[in-house]
Structures are given as C-alpha cells and as structure tokens.
Design a protein around this motif. Structure first.
Motif, PDB file in Angstrom:
ATOM      1  N   TYR A 186      -4.135 -39.532   2.156  1.00 21.43           N
ATOM      2  CA  TYR A 186      -4.947 -39.012   3.261  1.00 21.43           C
ATOM      3  C   TYR A 186      -6.441 -39.255   3.028  1.00 21.43           C
ATOM      4  N   GLN A 187      -6.826 -39.516   1.773  1.00 23.10           N
ATOM      5  CA  GLN A 187      -8.241 -39.756   1.477  1.00 23.10           C
ATOM      6  C   GLN A 187      -8.618 -41.237   1.501  1.00 23.10           C
ATOM      7  N   TRP A 188      -7.749 -42.075   0.954  1.00 16.75           N
ATOM      8  CA  TRP A 188      -8.118 -43.489   0.765  1.00 16.75           C
ATOM      9  C   TRP A 188      -7.132 -44.472   1.407  1.00 16.75           C
ATOM     10  N   GLY A 189      -6.207 -43.987   2.188  1.00 17.02           N
ATOM     11  CA  GLY A 189      -5.299 -44.883   2.883  1.00 17.02           C
ATOM     12  C   GLY A 189      -3.906 -44.884   2.270  1.00 17.02           C
ATOM     13  N   PRO A 190      -2.895 -45.282   3.054  1.00 13.85           N
ATOM     14  CA  PRO A 190      -1.497 -45.167   2.612  1.00 13.85           C
ATOM     15  C   PRO A 190      -1.144 -46.025   1.410  1.00 13.85           C
ATOM     16  N   TRP A 191      -1.715 -47.232   1.304  1.00 17.66           N
ATOM     17  CA  TRP A 191      -1.325 -48.095   0.180  1.00 17.66           C
ATOM     18  C   TRP A 191      -1.914 -47.598  -1.142  1.00 17.66           C
ATOM     19  N   THR A 192      -3.080 -46.953  -1.083  1.00 22.71           N
ATOM     20  CA  THR A 192      -3.590 -46.281  -2.279  1.00 22.71           C
ATOM     21  C   THR A 192      -2.666 -45.132  -2.653  1.00 22.71           C
ATOM     22  N   GLY A 193      -2.168 -44.440  -1.624  1.00 23.49           N
ATOM     23  CA  GLY A 193      -1.194 -43.384  -1.863  1.00 23.49           C
ATOM     24  C   GLY A 193       0.068 -43.904  -2.519  1.00 23.49           C
ATOM     25  N   VAL A 194       0.519 -45.077  -2.095  1.00 21.81           N
ATOM     26  CA  VAL A 194       1.707 -45.689  -2.709  1.00 21.81           C
ATOM     27  C   VAL A 194       1.461 -45.936  -4.198  1.00 21.81           C
ATOM     28  N   ALA A 195       0.301 -46.513  -4.509  1.00 23.97           N
ATOM     29  CA  ALA A 195      -0.016 -46.823  -5.906  1.00 23.97           C
ATOM     30  C   ALA A 195      -0.104 -45.560  -6.756  1.00 23.97           C
ATOM     31  N   GLU A 216      -0.040 -43.799   8.828  1.00 22.34           N
ATOM     32  CA  GLU A 216       1.252 -44.454   8.673  1.00 22.34           C
ATOM     33  C   GLU A 216       1.104 -45.897   8.199  1.00 22.34           C
ATOM     34  N   ILE A 217       2.103 -46.356   7.475  1.00 19.35           N
ATOM     35  CA  ILE A 217       2.167 -47.755   7.045  1.00 19.35           C
ATOM     36  C   ILE A 217       2.691 -48.600   8.203  1.00 19.35           C
ATOM     37  N   TYR A 218       2.178 -49.811   8.322  1.00 17.36           N
ATOM     38  CA  TYR A 218       2.529 -50.708   9.429  1.00 17.36           C
ATOM     39  C   TYR A 218       4.038 -50.937   9.506  1.00 17.36           C
ATOM     40  N   LYS A 219       4.566 -50.925  10.727  1.00 15.69           N
ATOM     41  CA  LYS A 219       5.998 -51.139  10.953  1.00 15.69           C
ATOM     42  C   LYS A 219       6.236 -52.471  11.656  1.00 15.69           C
ATOM     43  N   ILE A 220       7.365 -53.085  11.315  1.00 11.21           N
ATOM     44  CA  ILE A 220       7.690 -54.416  11.831  1.00 11.21           C
ATOM     45  C   ILE A 220       8.818 -54.308  12.869  1.00 11.21           C
ATOM     46  N   THR A 221       8.657 -55.015  13.974  1.00 10.35           N
ATOM     47  CA  THR A 221       9.730 -55.202  14.957  1.00 10.35           C
ATOM     48  C   THR A 221       9.827 -56.693  15.258  1.00 10.35           C
ATOM     49  N   VAL A 222      11.007 -57.259  15.092  1.00 12.08           N
ATOM     50  CA  VAL A 222      11.190 -58.692  15.361  1.00 12.08           C
ATOM     51  C   VAL A 222      11.313 -58.876  16.865  1.00 12.08           C
ATOM     52  N   PRO A 223      10.322 -59.475  17.512  1.00 15.11           N
ATOM     53  CA  PRO A 223      10.357 -59.618  18.982  1.00 15.11           C
ATOM     54  C   PRO A 223      11.521 -60.513  19.415  1.00 15.11           C
ATOM     55  N   LEU A 269       7.093 -50.601   3.680  1.00 17.57           N
ATOM     56  CA  LEU A 269       7.539 -49.989   2.438  1.00 17.57           C
ATOM     57  C   LEU A 269       9.065 -50.007   2.338  1.00 17.57           C
ATOM     58  N   THR A 270       9.746 -49.939   3.475  1.00 20.64           N
ATOM     59  CA  THR A 270      11.204 -50.070   3.484  1.00 20.64           C
ATOM     60  C   THR A 270      11.613 -51.455   3.021  1.00 20.64           C
ATOM     61  N   VAL A 271      10.891 -52.464   3.487  1.00 21.37           N
ATOM     62  CA  VAL A 271      11.177 -53.840   3.063  1.00 21.37           C
ATOM     63  C   VAL A 271      11.008 -53.973   1.555  1.00 21.37           C
ATOM     64  N   VAL A 272       9.931 -53.392   1.013  1.00 24.35           N
ATOM     65  CA  VAL A 272       9.694 -53.430  -0.433  1.00 24.35           C
ATOM     66  C   VAL A 272      10.842 -52.763  -1.173  1.00 24.35           C
ATOM     67  N   ALA A 273      11.270 -51.606  -0.681  1.00 24.49           N
ATOM     68  CA  ALA A 273      12.352 -50.872  -1.329  1.00 24.49           C
ATOM     69  C   ALA A 273      13.654 -51.666  -1.326  1.00 24.49           C
ATOM     70  N   ILE A 275       4.931 -40.353   3.099  1.00 23.53           N
ATOM     71  CA  ILE A 275       4.093 -41.280   3.869  1.00 23.53           C
ATOM     72  C   ILE A 275       4.875 -41.943   5.004  1.00 23.53           C
ATOM     73  N   VAL A 276       6.128 -42.317   4.764  1.00 20.35           N
ATOM     74  CA  VAL A 276       6.907 -43.033   5.779  1.00 20.35           C
ATOM     75  C   VAL A 276       7.825 -42.090   6.555  1.00 20.35           C
ATOM     76  N   ALA A 277       8.710 -41.389   5.845  1.00 20.56           N
ATOM     77  CA  ALA A 277       9.663 -40.503   6.525  1.00 20.56           C
ATOM     78  C   ALA A 277       8.943 -39.405   7.299  1.00 20.56           C
ATOM     79  N   SER A 278       7.915 -38.836   6.687  1.00 17.68           N
ATOM     80  CA  SER A 278       7.083 -37.809   7.331  1.00 17.68           C
ATOM     81  C   SER A 278       5.685 -37.959   6.758  1.00 17.68           C
ATOM     82  N   PRO A 279       4.723 -38.417   7.549  1.00 19.10           N
ATOM     83  CA  PRO A 279       3.401 -38.747   6.979  1.00 19.10           C
ATOM     84  C   PRO A 279       2.587 -37.515   6.595  1.00 19.10           C
TER      85      PRO A 279
END
Length: 421
Positions: free
Chosen positions: A102-111, A174-181, A215-219, A280-284
């Motif tokens: 919440y302070q420095w962004g979601p990817w910092t939170g991941v790290a 929230e972390i960016y989400k992908i949808t295949v058009p 993050l789901t893709v990474v997992a 962060i993902v399931a409930s931010p």
C-alpha cells in the motif's frame, strides 16, 4: 561427486509394487475423463455453473495460495525437513506484502512478502537443522510467533494509516490482469450453450484466459520450474538425497546442512508468496486471520500429490474447485457434487472388487448407495455441509490415495553433521 553416484543414494526407485509411472498421455486422458464425468453430472443435475468461466476463475484464485504453500512444503520435505510452519510463513507474507504494497506498490509488496516468508523459513531452519529441535514443535512455534508478531506490528502501523485499523491494512493497488482478446469471448459464447463436454472445456479454457493476474501466471510457472530444478539438475538431485539418506549424501561430499537451509528458506519464500497472493490478488487488503489454515491445507495437497509438483497442483486444484462451489451456486452446486461422489465411489467399488478386495469394495458400494439416495431425496444440502465440503472432499481423497503414498525416507528424522563417521 558424480551424478550417478548420488543417484544411488537418492530416492528415485520405481513406484511401490512395481507400478509404472504415469506418462503425459495417460495423465491427459485421466483429466479428460474427469472433465467428461463432471460434464455428465452437470447435464443430469442442471447445475450449469459447475464448470462456468466464473467458477474456474474462482477455483484458480482459491487454489493458487494453497498450491504455493504445498510447493513450499515439497521443497522442505524433499530435503528432509517437515514444515508445519507454512501457515506462519504465509501470515508473514500477507502482512509484509500488504504493508509494503500500500506504500510502494504491489510488486514491492510481492518482494517484501516473499522476504517475510523466507525469514520465517530461516527461523525454522535454524531451529530444526542447527539445533535439531523436533520439526513439528518448531513449526508450531513459528506459526504462533508469526501470528503474534503481525498482530503486534499492526497495532502501530495499520492502525495509524488512512483506511487501516489494528486488524486490517489500507487498500493495496491491484496487480495487472490479463484477458486474451477474442479467445475469451469465444469461450464465453461456447460455455453459455451448455453442450456436453464442449461447453465444460470452454469454461475451463475461458477461466484460464479471462482476468488472469500476472501473479497467478508466475505461480503457475513455479510448478514446472520446481519439477525441473529438483528432478533435472545436479542441485536438485543433491537436495533430494538429503531427504532420503543424509548420511550417505554427506559421505559423498554433499553439504547436507547447506542444502537443508536452502530448501527450507525457499519453502518459506514460496509460502510467503502464497500469503502475498491472498493480501494483494485475492483481496487487495490485509486482514487478520486471512490465511484461514491454508498452510495446513497446502501440506494436505502435497501429501495427496505424493511429494511431487504435478500431483500437488492437482490436490490444490481439487480443494480450490470444491471451495469455490459454495461461492457460486452454493447449495445447488454442492448438491450436484453428491452425485459426482456417488459415481466415483461406484468406480472405486468396481476397481476394488476387480482387485479382489471385497470388504473395501462393499464399503465403497454402500457409501455410493447412500449418496445416491441422499441426492435423489433432496434438492439442496444444509449450509453447514456446504461450508465443510472442501475439507470433507480433501479427507476423502487423502483416504482413498493413502496406499500409494511414499514420503522421503529421512523426512523429519534428526540429523547431525558427521553422524555417519
């Protein structure tokens, strides 16, 4: 030290009883058969949400943190360390992920969340590997310390932050989400037609290409990544040898302490990533008690998967699927699952009778008959059963698969450097 030499000490024997390992075509055939069975149940019961895109997306979101915890347990136990502390490491991941996020962004939170879980793993490694304390006692201690530590920190961090309190954090971006058009829309159209198998397959594919967090893709990539590292590299071979016969591994020049430390720290990092996913993902947002025992369920998924990444992923997916049933359709979906369980028990009964295990076959048949009767005489199931369905399903699957399980031989056993001299 040659790879072939360590191979003799590591645990890579054939399946117990001389059973052959399942090949990829057989695995795909089994998955297709399972999907066809679920599709049949959907058609009979009319519970069309069983394999909808929303259901699959929800199941994946619920399965990922469990799968990451199970993957963490697999790393530790393949090196011979039982990691009951996965729950505490997930708690550390949720807190540090939300605090930094919440302070420095979601990817910092991941790290930071990964680092928090890794610190929990390091503590567990120090207690079990260096001081040789009982692994279960150490894991429980890590869980208690993590819970108390995060509650203490929340009182003077989140409590004073805008939108936070002593039991929850401010909202995390929230972390960016992908949808295949194109593909996503096509799968949505096919799934809405409710055709046998085709619509169910479209629901599964659609759930994997619609609103999928990065993050789901990474997992998901960590599962084959773990398999490759542990089963296709010299490093992995040496690490697994520590969980099978550390004395023999040490005699061949393997630094057993080092590999155990690495495995348990990686285990904590993976569990921490599972915690990050929750906050962060399931409930931010971080909430006290957010893990809800998923660390323990991850261990159950790992055991169901026979200490293998693919099997563990299937176990996590099974729990995520049954857990998501209560979120979409609730009692109707779980009622349809009674029919699915009854059919599965009929198949188990037939198999047991074929193997001349008459008592087990008869017991499966009686249970199947009871479930058929329950399904036929009711239109819904009690809400308490809906809430308990994921746990009951997990226990049932573990009971049915118990005979084929084989844990690493030295898992949880005490070891001292120079013990074999």
């Amino acid at each position: 030290m040659s790879t072939s030499t360590v191979s003799a000490t590591s645990a890579a024997p054939k399946k117990a009883g001389g059973r052959k390992k399942l090949t990829l075509p057989w695995i795909m055939l089994i998955i297709a058969g399972g999907l066809a069975l679920v599709s049949l149940v959907r058609v009979i019961s009319g519970a069309n949400d069983l394999t909808s895109i929303g259901q699959v997306s929800g199941a994946l979101q619920l399965a990922v943190p469990i799968g990451l915890a199970g993957l963490g347990g697999l790393w530790a136990e393949r090196a011979g360390v039982v990691n009951i502390g996965l729950e505490g490491m997930m708690i550390l991941g949720t807190w540090f992920g939300a605090w930094a996020g919440y302070q420095w962004g979601p990817w910092t939170g991941v790290a930071l969340g990964i680092l928090g879980g890794a610190l929990g793993g390091l503590l567990h490694a120090i207690i079990t590997v260096t001081f040789n304390v009982n692994h279960i006692v150490s894991g429980v201690a890590v869980n208690i310390l993590a819970l108390g530590f995060t509650q203490y920190l929340s009182n003077f961090t989140f409590a004073n932050a805008p939108g936070g309190s002593s039991k929850q954090s401010p909202r995390v971006e929230e972390i960016y989400k992908i949808t295949v058009p194109g593909l996503s829309d096509w799968m949505t159209t096919l799934q809405a037609k409710h055709w046998f198998f085709v619509s169910d397959l479209a629901g599964v594919v659609g759930g994997l290409v619609t609103e999928l967090s990065l993050l789901t893709v990474v997992a998901l990539l960590l599962i084959p990544g773990t398999w490759w590292v542990l089963w296709r590299t010299t490093f992995g071979l040496r690490l697994r040898s520590c969980g099978e016969n550390p004395i023999a591994a040490e005699s061949l020049g393997v630094n057993v302490y080092k590999y155990k430390y690495i495995a348990v720290v990686v285990s904590g990092a993976l569990a921490g990533l599972g915690g990050v996913f929750l906050s962060i993902v399931a409930s931010p947002i971080y909430q006290e008690g957010q893990t809800g025992g998923r660390g323990y369920i991850g261990l159950a998924a790992m055991i169901f998967g026979n200490w293998m990444p693919g099997g563990m992923a299937l176990g996590a997916g099974l729990f995520g699927f049954t857990d998501s049933l209560k979120l979409r359709g609730g009692a109707e979906n779980v009622h349809a699952m009674l029919l699915l369980l009854a059919i599965l028990l009929v198949l188990v009964c037939a198999w047991q009778l074929y193997k001349k295990k008459h008592f087990q076959g008869a017991l499966s048949g009686v249970c199947a008959g009871g479930l058929f009767l329950w399904y036929a005489l009711t239109d819904a199931v009690p809400s308490q059963f809906v809430d308990a369905a994921p746990y009951l399903t997990t226990l049932l699957v573990l009971a049915l698969s118990a005979q084929r399980l084989r844990m690493p031989k030295a898992d949880g056993m005490p070891y001292r450097k120079g013990q074999g001299k």
